[in-house]
Motif scaffolding. Sequence first.
Motif, PDB file in Angstrom:
ATOM      1  N   GLU A  91       0.654  -1.154  -0.131  1.00 58.44           N
ATOM      2  CA  GLU A  91      -0.111  -0.096  -0.045  1.00 58.44           C
ATOM      3  C   GLU A  91       0.760   1.146   0.090  1.00 58.44           C
ATOM      4  O   GLU A  91       2.025   1.423   0.484  1.00 58.44           O
ATOM      5  CB  GLU A  91      -0.791  -0.051   1.070  1.00 58.44           C
ATOM      6  CG  GLU A  91      -1.956  -1.085   1.201  1.00 58.44           C
ATOM      7  CD  GLU A  91      -2.828  -1.030   2.434  1.00 58.44           C
ATOM      8  OE1 GLU A  91      -3.719  -1.780   2.733  1.00 58.44           O
ATOM      9  OE2 GLU A  91      -2.420  -0.207   3.471  1.00 58.44           O
TER      10      GLU A  91
ATOM     11  N   ARG B 210     -10.040  -6.112   3.314  1.00 59.64           N
ATOM     12  CA  ARG B 210      -9.900  -5.511   2.362  1.00 59.64           C
ATOM     13  C   ARG B 210     -11.192  -5.482   1.461  1.00 59.64           C
ATOM     14  O   ARG B 210     -11.513  -4.674   0.844  1.00 59.64           O
ATOM     15  CB  ARG B 210      -8.594  -5.894   1.749  1.00 59.64           C
ATOM     16  CG  ARG B 210      -7.306  -5.087   2.383  1.00 59.64           C
ATOM     17  CD  ARG B 210      -5.988  -5.897   1.709  1.00 59.64           C
ATOM     18  NE  ARG B 210      -5.903  -5.652   0.493  1.00 59.64           N
ATOM     19  CZ  ARG B 210      -4.999  -4.886  -0.266  1.00 59.64           C
ATOM     20  NH1 ARG B 210      -4.611  -3.945   0.262  1.00 59.64           N
ATOM     21  NH2 ARG B 210      -4.987  -4.909  -1.455  1.00 59.64           N
TER      22      ARG B 210
ATOM     23  N   LEU C  43     -13.868  -3.529   2.555  1.00 58.56           N
ATOM     24  CA  LEU C  43     -13.625  -2.120   2.539  1.00 58.56           C
ATOM     25  C   LEU C  43     -13.847  -1.773   1.108  1.00 58.56           C
ATOM     26  O   LEU C  43     -14.338  -0.814   0.758  1.00 58.56           O
ATOM     27  CB  LEU C  43     -12.254  -1.869   2.918  1.00 58.56           C
ATOM     28  CG  LEU C  43     -11.618  -0.413   2.847  1.00 58.56           C
ATOM     29  CD1 LEU C  43     -12.766   0.422   3.654  1.00 58.56           C
ATOM     30  CD2 LEU C  43     -10.273  -0.163   3.313  1.00 58.56           C
ATOM     31  N   GLN C  44     -13.222  -2.487  -0.018  1.00 58.66           N
ATOM     32  CA  GLN C  44     -13.592  -2.416  -1.359  1.00 58.66           C
ATOM     33  C   GLN C  44     -14.884  -2.365  -1.722  1.00 58.66           C
ATOM     34  O   GLN C  44     -15.381  -1.388  -2.694  1.00 58.66           O
ATOM     35  CB  GLN C  44     -12.756  -3.583  -1.983  1.00 58.66           C
ATOM     36  CG  GLN C  44     -12.730  -3.150  -3.666  1.00 58.66           C
ATOM     37  CD  GLN C  44     -11.856  -1.858  -3.812  1.00 58.66           C
ATOM     38  OE1 GLN C  44     -10.845  -1.710  -3.414  1.00 58.66           O
ATOM     39  NE2 GLN C  44     -12.623  -1.105  -4.913  1.00 58.66           N
TER      40      GLN C  44
ATOM     41  N   VAL D 241     -10.605   4.023  -1.383  1.00 53.85           N
ATOM     42  CA  VAL D 241      -9.442   2.873  -0.763  1.00 53.85           C
ATOM     43  C   VAL D 241      -8.042   3.370  -1.309  1.00 53.85           C
ATOM     44  O   VAL D 241      -7.882   3.968  -2.354  1.00 53.85           O
ATOM     45  CB  VAL D 241      -9.632   1.585  -1.464  1.00 53.85           C
ATOM     46  CG1 VAL D 241      -8.819   0.461  -1.036  1.00 53.85           C
ATOM     47  CG2 VAL D 241     -11.172   0.998  -0.901  1.00 53.85           C
TER      48      VAL D 241
END
Length: 541
Positions: free
Chosen positions: A224, A334, A337-338, A345
Amino acid sequence: MVLDDVVQTSQAVAATRSRTAKVDLLAQLLARTSREEVVATTSFLSGSLPRGRVGVGYRSLRELPEPATEPTITVAEVDRWLAELAALEGSGSTAKRRDALRSLLARATADEQRYLTALLVGELRQGALDGVMLPAVAKAAGVDLDLVRRAAMLSGSTPTVAQAALLGGAEALEAIELEVLRPVQPMLAVSSPTVAEALTELVGAQGDPKDASDLPDRVEVAVECKIDGIRVQVHRDGDEVVVVTRSLDDITSRLPEIVDLARALPVDRVVLDGEAVALRPGGRPQPFQVTGARTGSRGDAAVLRERTPLTVYLFDVLHLDGRTLLDEPLAVRRAELQRIAPDAVIPSITTASAQEAQEFFDGVVADGHEGVVVKALDRPYAAGRRGAGWIKVKPRHTFDLVVLAVEHGSGRRRGTLSNIHLGARDPRTGELVMVGKTFKGMTDEMLAWQTKRFTELETARDDWTVQVRPEQVVEIAIDGVQTSSRYPGGIALRFARVLRYRDDKTAAEADTLDDLRRLHGDPADEGTGAGAAEEANPAAP
């Protein structure tokens, strides 16, 4: 309990390097702390104030009253006094605060005065951080350490956990769960010097860590972008939204764009982790203190938003519509969240290639960002800890600077010359100007050497500082440079640490202000807020 008991324990903790000894000393004191004083005692030992800052700064502490000869002040009295100071506001509050301060300090011994002044200005460094405080709480209460750690991460408060453990035992700790709108201590990352070494550490790759070969068994990791902004934790329960910083300070009213984003998500209850940053036109980040000035301002939120808009990048979700996700692997978090916030994001890749990870790192650094965080996809969210599942990688910048002065050490460093003042030459005037100070990175051998060296270079001294002839060059690593009104050069070092002393260079060969300014970037592009925030690590021994 008298305050002197806390002071003596604090001094003993600072004087030993043994973690076991620190834990034992703290546990012994906590075990005999009264019910009413647990929170205050734990806060004091952690180097913090139970209610945060109380409006007392360096200026108020320049002239102290004659100290008392015997310790008589109790912890409860100090706690009540701090509460009264925090409540003072309006006309005449400055004078009332000054009078109250002198009244208490007049009752304090010399050791207690030193302790209280360091506590009030946030410079009490004694080694009693959570790494030793939580084990001490567990030992004093006779409960499992993992239970204490989990309660600490979920409550966001070590003193609260100490109170629960010492008064209610394991049952009280087990009752502490994640609550939406109550901040949780954030997960932190450990550091690695290179992307390849971070990958090696996460997946156990064999061979040369500098090799850019594919990872073994095609083990994928998340890489990230590391944004140089303000860490934000966002809680939403229905229409109510709370935004807090890494240190769990509530900044909701200052960040209306983040509140709007949270309310627009297709959820009812959620806890998110992310980073807020001010961007230049085109998407490059503003210098850190532009963001810091915005999140630290208390003016009209709409005006602040228009003047310096912030962008929020989300990288984790801890709770979603009644389901706590802390123990779920990162891959699951993840994906959630996406699903709920695809447009917010943080930029990232998922890869099993060290070469791809390095190329991503090179790209985000070229775009002006801080580096990357490499994350294991199978790990839970280790709130409140530096979890081995997150590894940050940043480019290291080094400069050769000149030592202008050095401060007397305190605590374990008492009797040495420790915190060095760093200078760079202004090529326009030829003068050396101060750009920062640090005591980070110094070994015991280095402390002993520099104490002797700077005593030889001494030109003057006072109770705090030894001025020296500007001859000694030191190699310093920094994370970056930012605008500062504190120093005459107009810039300050971020997270400076000592690498080595350079006896092969003279002061005339050291780096200049212009060298540092090139790292800082073009001041004309900084936008509003520059100069409002000070250096990120105003180090003090």
